[in-house]
Design an enzyme around this catalytic site. Structure first.
Site, PDB file in Angstrom:
ATOM      1  N   HIS A 186     -19.988  12.388  -3.946  1.00 14.18           N
ATOM      2  CA  HIS A 186     -20.773  13.304  -3.109  1.00 14.18           C
ATOM      3  C   HIS A 186     -22.175  12.741  -2.876  1.00 14.18           C
ATOM      4  CE1 HIS A 186     -17.926  16.411  -2.618  1.00 14.18           C
ATOM      5  NE2 HIS A 186     -17.947  16.877  -3.845  1.00 14.18           N
ATOM      6  N   GLU A 428       2.888   2.916   4.453  1.00 12.53           N
ATOM      7  CA  GLU A 428       2.076   2.677   3.260  1.00 12.53           C
ATOM      8  C   GLU A 428       2.910   2.157   2.094  1.00 12.53           C
ATOM      9  OE1 GLU A 428       0.277   6.414   2.088  1.00 12.53           O
ATOM     10  OE2 GLU A 428       1.977   7.537   2.862  1.00 12.53           O
ATOM     11  N   ASP A 452      -2.808   2.618   0.090  1.00 12.49           N
ATOM     12  CA  ASP A 452      -1.600   2.551  -0.732  1.00 12.49           C
ATOM     13  C   ASP A 452      -0.789   1.291  -0.460  1.00 12.49           C
ATOM     14  OD1 ASP A 452      -1.970   4.725  -2.309  1.00 12.49           O
ATOM     15  OD2 ASP A 452      -0.703   6.081  -1.180  1.00 12.49           O
ATOM     16  N   CYS A 499      -5.123   4.090   9.427  1.00 12.68           N
ATOM     17  CA  CYS A 499      -6.024   5.135   8.941  1.00 12.68           C
ATOM     18  C   CYS A 499      -6.524   4.855   7.523  1.00 12.68           C
ATOM     19  CB  CYS A 499      -5.345   6.502   8.991  1.00 12.68           C
ATOM     20  SG  CYS A 499      -3.809   6.586   8.045  1.00 12.68           S
TER      21      CYS A 499
END
Length: 570
Positions: A186, A428, A452, A499
């Site tokens: 964060h 993936e 992945d 992606c």
């Protein structure tokens, strides 16, 4: 000194060394359990009030998305599992509340840091932040207040909590450096939002600097220079000016298409997790959403989201995109992404286990509700469905059959949806890349999930720091699988996107263009830079470079070749 550049830009200034107060907790046996539980409840109430104030401050000064961090903190303080664990320790072990908080924190942090998912591992920082707030309120001490800084400075710390970062005065903090942290923490996300140069993961930085030292931080390269020479200062002043000029150039690209020097058009899209993320995508002139991580709708709650909740979440994004594509990935949980209310099995190898499409094909009750919501939302925009974790053709066919069942049900109910809605899969798993010629006959598109794909292809746990040097998107074997997937997709006339993190890698973008990748989906903050790269290279030239790259021996050779032969010449 070297670290991980998580927010670009250059800052030059004096150090403010944030040294955390060490809280030494002593274990005490107690006799009055009710008194300790009351102390905990009072402290939790006070901490929630503080977090609500932080939420309001962050909402006003930073942004809605960043403020949501503190809603998550509040939910955790209201979570019966976390607070219940503390209560249980007080009652069962008859220990003081401070010790119970510390022990619960350690167990949660250890559990999160052991997971194979970077996003969830980074959430350990939130548990530490919440627990630290509880302990300080119990003991009655205050930490360093970064909102009270009066001089411009670069904050250096062992780590910074979301609370720390949210309270930073934007007019005083020039950037920050930490020993801990990763790209998806964060704190790193906040730095990018505030456009503060930041470098994390700099080992022993707090031991090598002191207050008032002069330092340079380069958020692009992840570089720190302590007490630089006048020559180094002059060099980086120019670099800082150059970067500011570059940002202005990027803003001029808004409204333009992503077209290479030789006229090849591609799509620069974004990865998002919640409907609120779409505003940043539009602000950065995204050409669509290449990955909507729908699992975030299922997390941080006590029960499954309803069909209506999901429908509204997808619909609002589809409408805001106004005809631009929205690729929604179906539920990708299980294994390392646990949903407590589903009581999923604990597994030895969660990334190879009961997750994603495997879970959905087993729990068709959950799967059908999500498919109904996505199909209904498709009536309001250019929506596409993408199945994750497909490993064999039977899974794809079964998923498509269930989708057809749901379509039939909606037709029977006279509920509108896009009859031409495209259906694709994430590539993936190596078995799918190798058989991509077969899969391409049965889908409308591929989206390559490199995170992945790299992990599975190289047998490297990407969460294991001891072997992280083996995990590389530049590995020739991985690049060959990507190239094979794109070629097989195009032979069958379908488009191919990406992606995974590699799609936004500034060094790899030219190679991926040369391979013929049609869509690049990445974080919203990277999109304009990607467009700039595309506009400054020729696809035909990159095709020749691809041939060279695929015949190199190692990831190191690939990266060196790209740096010397491509990026240095753009």
């Amino acid at each position: 000194m070297k670290g991980i550049g998580v927010s670009p830009g250059v800052s030059i200034g004096k150090v403010f060394l944030k040294e955390e107060i060490e809280i030494d907790i002593e274990k005490k046996s107690i006799h009055n359990i009710k008194e300790e539980v009351d102390r905990l409840n009072t402290c939790v109430h006070k901490s929630i009030e503080e977090i609500e104030s932080l939420y309001k401050y962050t909402l006003k000064e930073v942004g809605e998305k960043e403020a949501e961090i503190f809603n998550a903190h509040k939910l955790m303080l209201e979570d019966p599992e976390f607070i219940g664990m503390i209560n249980q320790k007080i009652e069962d072990e008859k220990v003081n509340v401070e010790w119970a908080v510390q022990e619960a924190r350690n167990e949660y942090v250890q559990m999160l840091e052991s997971l194979d998912n970077e996003y969830l591992r980074e959430r350990a920082a939130d548990v530490k932040d919440i627990s630290s707030r509880l302990l300080k309120n119990l003991i009655g001490i205050k930490g360093v207040d970064l909102s009270s800084l009066e001089e411009e400075c670069i904050v250096v710390a062992d780590d910074l909590t979301p609370s720390d970062t949210a309270q930073m005065r934007k007019d005083k903090v020039l950037g920050f450096v930490t020993e801990l942290g990763g790209r998806t923490s964060h704190t790193s996300i906040m730095a990018r939002t505030l456009e503060l140069p930041a470098v994390v993961g700099v080992k022993d930085i707090t031991k090598n600097v002191k207050d008032e030292d002069f330092i340079i931080i380069d958020g692009n390269e992840g570089l720190i220079i302590i007490n630089p020479s006048e020559e180094e200062i002059a060099t980086y002043e120019k670099k800082k000016e150059s970067y500011e000029n570059f940002k202005e150039e990027l803003n001029k690209l808004k409204g333009e298409e992503s077209i290479s020097k030789d006229g090849v058009k591609v799509e620069i899209a974004a990865n998002i997790g919640t409907p609120k993320d779409i505003d940043k995508v539009l602000e950065n002139d995204g050409e669509g959403v290449g990955l909507y991580r729908s699992e975030f709708l299922y997390m941080d709650r006590e029960k499954l989201p309803t069909e209506e909740e999901q429908f509204e979440a997808y619909k609002v994004v589809a409408e805001k995109l106004d005809g631009r594509p929205l690729v929604i990935r179906t539920l990708d949980v299980g294994g390392d992404k646990d949903l407590p209310y589903l009581d999923l099995p604990k597994e030895m190898n969660p990334f190879l286990g009961y997750r994603a499409i495997r879970l959905c094909l087993d729990r068709t009750d959950i799967f059908k509700i999500q498919l109904r919501a996505i199909l209904r939302a498709s009536a309001y925009g250019n929506v596409k469905i993408m199945f994750p974790m497909i490993s064999n053709i039977a899974e794809l066919r079964e998923a498509k059959a269930i989708l057809e069942e749901v379509k039939s049900e909606l037709r029977a109910e006279n509920i509108e949806f896009d009859e031409e809605l495209e259906v694709g899969i994430m590539v993936e798993i190596p078995s799918v890349a190798v058989q991509s010629d077969i899969f391409a006959k049965e889908v409308d598109f591929f989206s390559i999930g490199t995170n992945d794909l790299i992990q599975y292809s190289l047998a490297v746990d990407r969460g294991n720091q001891d072997i992280s040097y083996l995990y590389s998107q530049y590995h020739p074997a991985v690049l060959r699988l990507i190239n094979m997937t794109i070629e097989n997709g195009h032979k069958e006339g379908i488009w191919v996107g990406m992606c995974g993190e590699a799609a936004g890698d500034e060094k790899l973008i030219p190679i991926l263009l040369g391979m013929g990748l049609d869509e690049f989906s990445m974080s919203a903050s990277s999109m304009l830079t990607a467009r700039w790269i595309i506009k400054n290279i020729s696809k035909a030239e990159m095709e020749n470079k691809v041939k060279e790259v695929l015949n190199l021996d190692s990831p190191q050779d690939v990266e060196k070749y790209i740096e010397e032969e491509i990026t240095s010449k753009i």
